[in-house]
Design a protein around this motif. Sequence first.
Motif, PDB file in Angstrom:
ATOM      1  N   GLU A   2     100.451  46.840 101.652  1.00  0.00           N
ATOM      2  CA  GLU A   2      99.039  46.411 100.823  1.00  0.00           C
ATOM      3  C   GLU A   2      98.749  45.128 101.338  1.00  0.00           C
ATOM      4  O   GLU A   2      97.489  44.746 101.471  1.00  0.00           O
ATOM      5  CB  GLU A   2      99.342  46.257  99.402  1.00  0.00           C
ATOM      6  N   MET A   5      97.048  45.317 104.844  1.00  0.00           N
ATOM      7  CA  MET A   5      95.957  45.932 104.750  1.00  0.00           C
ATOM      8  C   MET A   5      94.751  45.272 104.057  1.00  0.00           C
ATOM      9  O   MET A   5      93.649  45.230 104.504  1.00  0.00           O
ATOM     10  CB  MET A   5      96.016  47.263 104.293  1.00  0.00           C
ATOM     11  N   GLY A   6      95.219  44.387 103.007  1.00  0.00           N
ATOM     12  CA  GLY A   6      94.388  43.489 102.275  1.00  0.00           C
ATOM     13  C   GLY A   6      93.767  42.570 103.314  1.00  0.00           C
ATOM     14  O   GLY A   6      92.460  41.989 103.270  1.00  0.00           O
ATOM     15  N   SER A   9      91.185  44.229 106.229  1.00  0.00           N
ATOM     16  CA  SER A   9      90.134  45.186 105.904  1.00  0.00           C
ATOM     17  C   SER A   9      88.948  44.097 105.925  1.00  0.00           C
ATOM     18  O   SER A   9      88.962  42.985 105.294  1.00  0.00           O
ATOM     19  CB  SER A   9      90.271  45.720 104.272  1.00  0.00           C
ATOM     20  N   ASP A  10      87.716  44.807 106.367  1.00  0.00           N
ATOM     21  CA  ASP A  10      86.442  44.164 106.197  1.00  0.00           C
ATOM     22  C   ASP A  10      86.613  43.056 107.304  1.00  0.00           C
ATOM     23  O   ASP A  10      85.583  42.110 106.978  1.00  0.00           O
ATOM     24  CB  ASP A  10      85.728  43.696 104.969  1.00  0.00           C
ATOM     25  N   GLY A  72      89.759  46.690 111.265  1.00  0.00           N
ATOM     26  CA  GLY A  72      90.764  47.233 110.318  1.00  0.00           C
ATOM     27  C   GLY A  72      91.828  48.574 110.658  1.00  0.00           C
ATOM     28  O   GLY A  72      92.638  48.639 109.785  1.00  0.00           O
ATOM     29  N   ASN A  73      91.797  48.628 112.022  1.00  0.00           N
ATOM     30  CA  ASN A  73      92.892  49.674 112.508  1.00  0.00           C
ATOM     31  C   ASN A  73      93.678  48.723 113.195  1.00  0.00           C
ATOM     32  O   ASN A  73      93.246  48.024 114.259  1.00  0.00           O
ATOM     33  CB  ASN A  73      91.998  50.663 113.225  1.00  0.00           C
TER      34      ASN A  73
END
Length: 101
Positions: A2, A5-6, A9-10, A72-73
């Motif tokens: 988490e 990924m936070g 992201s974006d 994001g990947n």
Amino acid sequence: MEKVMGLVSDKGVVIFSKSSCCLCYSVNVLFRQLGVVPLIYEIDQDPEGREIERQLVMLGCNAPVPAVFIGGNLVGSTNEIMSLHLSGSLLQMLRPYQILC
């Protein structure tokens, strides 16, 4: 996962790095030469660095740093980045994030 990924992201291009890692430095220089200014997270300077490193391994990074995310990947570490660069695919992936000069 988490936390990682936070952080990605974006964001365009994110590199999880360690300040003393020469491979991290090389990947960062490569991206800058290709016209991309990545967001760098120095995990050895983060109090949660060990947790971030553990999450990167759980996401599939062979080596926890450098861990490169594009759009994001997770793309991978040094070997994956250099293979993509040599094949010409990396530049295509980075095109949306290049700074126009």
